[in-house]
Design an enzyme around this catalytic site. Structure first.
Site, PDB file in Angstrom:
ATOM      1  N   LYS A   1      44.170  41.978  40.056  1.00 36.93           N
ATOM      2  CA  LYS A   1      43.615  42.856  40.977  1.00 36.93           C
ATOM      3  C   LYS A   1      43.416  44.206  40.313  1.00 36.93           C
ATOM      4  O   LYS A   1      44.554  44.779  39.652  1.00 36.93           O
ATOM      5  CB  LYS A   1      44.630  43.027  42.085  1.00 36.93           C
ATOM      6  CG  LYS A   1      43.971  43.622  43.207  1.00 36.93           C
ATOM      7  CD  LYS A   1      43.059  43.004  44.090  1.00 36.93           C
ATOM      8  CE  LYS A   1      42.479  43.513  45.286  1.00 36.93           C
ATOM      9  NZ  LYS A   1      41.518  42.693  46.164  1.00 36.93           N
TER      10      LYS A   1
ATOM     11  N   SER B   1      39.870  40.548  41.128  1.00 35.26           N
ATOM     12  CA  SER B   1      39.238  40.944  42.283  1.00 35.26           C
ATOM     13  C   SER B   1      39.810  42.282  42.352  1.00 35.26           C
ATOM     14  O   SER B   1      40.596  42.999  41.773  1.00 35.26           O
ATOM     15  CB  SER B   1      40.197  40.316  43.600  1.00 35.26           C
ATOM     16  OG  SER B   1      39.788  41.071  44.773  1.00 35.26           O
TER      17      SER B   1
END
Length: 360
Positions: free
Chosen positions: A151, A221
């Site tokens: 992330k 992400s």
């Protein structure tokens, strides 16, 4: 361990794991969740989880944020079902000479400056973090890494303005493009750490400019809640305690079911008529798929309209739904995490698959 969510704020299934003594919150080292809705719903879900852990561990929300990386993947489509997967590291004795079993390594880079997002500096920091996570897990060979979940920071107007106030420029004037490059740099950092891409190939022009450079084990992400890149390395180590095994597969294209099934069989799950045998389904602990359908405009020469039809603005959700359907069909389970990230995450148009299963 994977549990469902009935709403973005629903953390009751996690709370039950704690209350029933099935999971000690002190042993949770990271989590990844598929949440419904937009970024606000994703942030709300993360907040509710942080508050639950803060209460159980006697920490502040900020301390929980630092201690437990929460990789929240927003947006569901098709049959995708919101859920939470907990990565739990229970202290145990290694078994010398034992078979390879699941091992998890969790690290973070330092906080990146907005002008560093999507740059070779970003790549180098992630490569260092992935190597550190491997070492933490005891994974000596990149061949034993099944998946790297990341992330990374998302570019925002405020962050771009912060860079400008210091006389620095971001990699792209568009926040969306800069965020895409942040994901791409994270993926390339993983690729460098795992020896999939040589470090000398990393230039600024290569990031988002060389689709031939990619990782086949990394999924990235972005989120505006992140300042650093949070890294979870999933692999196997000989003699590791427990019975879980992680395995990977690559779908060369969207209908490459053989590539997807390879991940399930490598995790020790038996298939019957192309799907996981009914008696083995309870052993499936988690499944992840990184979708790449919206990175190309066709399937094996057959045109699709993900990038041109009325839903083109939601092409990532459509791509996730396609990939999710393939994996969920094999698993006969909709608690499968789907992420849409084509930026150096697999060859264009491919899907990356990771399956974690308990031993028989």
């Amino acid at each position: 361990m994977t549990v469902p969510m009935s709403a973005p704020e629903d953390v009751s299934a996690v709370a039950r794991l704690f209350a029933d003594g099935l999971v000690d919150p002190a042993h949770v080292v990271a989590l990844i969740a598929q949440t419904e809705g937009d970024g606000h719903a994703r942030g709300y879900a993360a907040t509710c989880l942080q508050l639950l852990f803060a209460e159980r561990l006697g920490l502040t929300r900020a301390q929980v944020f630092d201690r437990i990386p929460m990789l929240m993947i927003g947006g569901t489509a098709g049959l995708m079902s919101p859920h939470i997967t907990l990565f739990v590291n229970v202290p145990g004795m290694a078994v010398p000479g034992g078979p390879k079993r699941l091992a998890i390594g969790v690290t973070s880079t330092r906080a990146l400056l907005p002008e560093e997002y999507g740059t070779p500096v970003h790549v180098a920091l992630v490569a260092e973090a992935v190597r550190a996570a491997m070492a933490q897990a005891g994974i000596a060979s990149p061949d034993d890494v099944a998946c790297v979940e990341m992330k990374c920071p998302q570019m925002t107007a405020a962050r771009a303005q912060d860079a400008a106030s210091r006389g620095a420029a971001t990699v792209h004037p568009s926040a969306a493009a800069a965020s895409s490059m942040s994901r791409g740099a994270s993926a390339l950092g993983c690729a460098v750490a795992l020896g999939e891409v040589p470090a000398e190939a990393i230039t600024q022009a290569a990031i988002a400019g060389r689709p031939d450079l990619y990782t086949q084990r990394g999924s990235a992400s972005s989120g505006n809640e992140q300042m650093a890149v949070r890294v979870v390395v999933i692999g196997n180590v000989a003699g590791a305690p427990g019975t879980h095994v992680a395995a990977r597969g690559v779908m060369a294209h969207q209908l490459d079911l053989a590539g997807a099934r390879a991940a399930f069989t490598a995790a020790g799950l038996r298939l019957e008529d192309g799907v996981v045998a009914a008696e083995d389904r309870p052993r499936l602990a988690a499944a992840f798929v990184n979708a790449g359908a919206d990175s190309v405009g066709d399937w094996q020469g057959r045109r699709h309209t993900m990038l041109s039809d009325m839903l083109a603005g939601f092409s990532g959700h459509v791509a996730k739904a396609v990939a999710h359907a393939a994996i969920a069909g094999i698993a006969q389970e909709t608690l499968v995490l789907g992420n849409a990230g084509a930026e150096h995450q697999g060859a264009p148009g491919s899907n990356l698959v990771c399956v974690i299963a308990r031993g028989a």
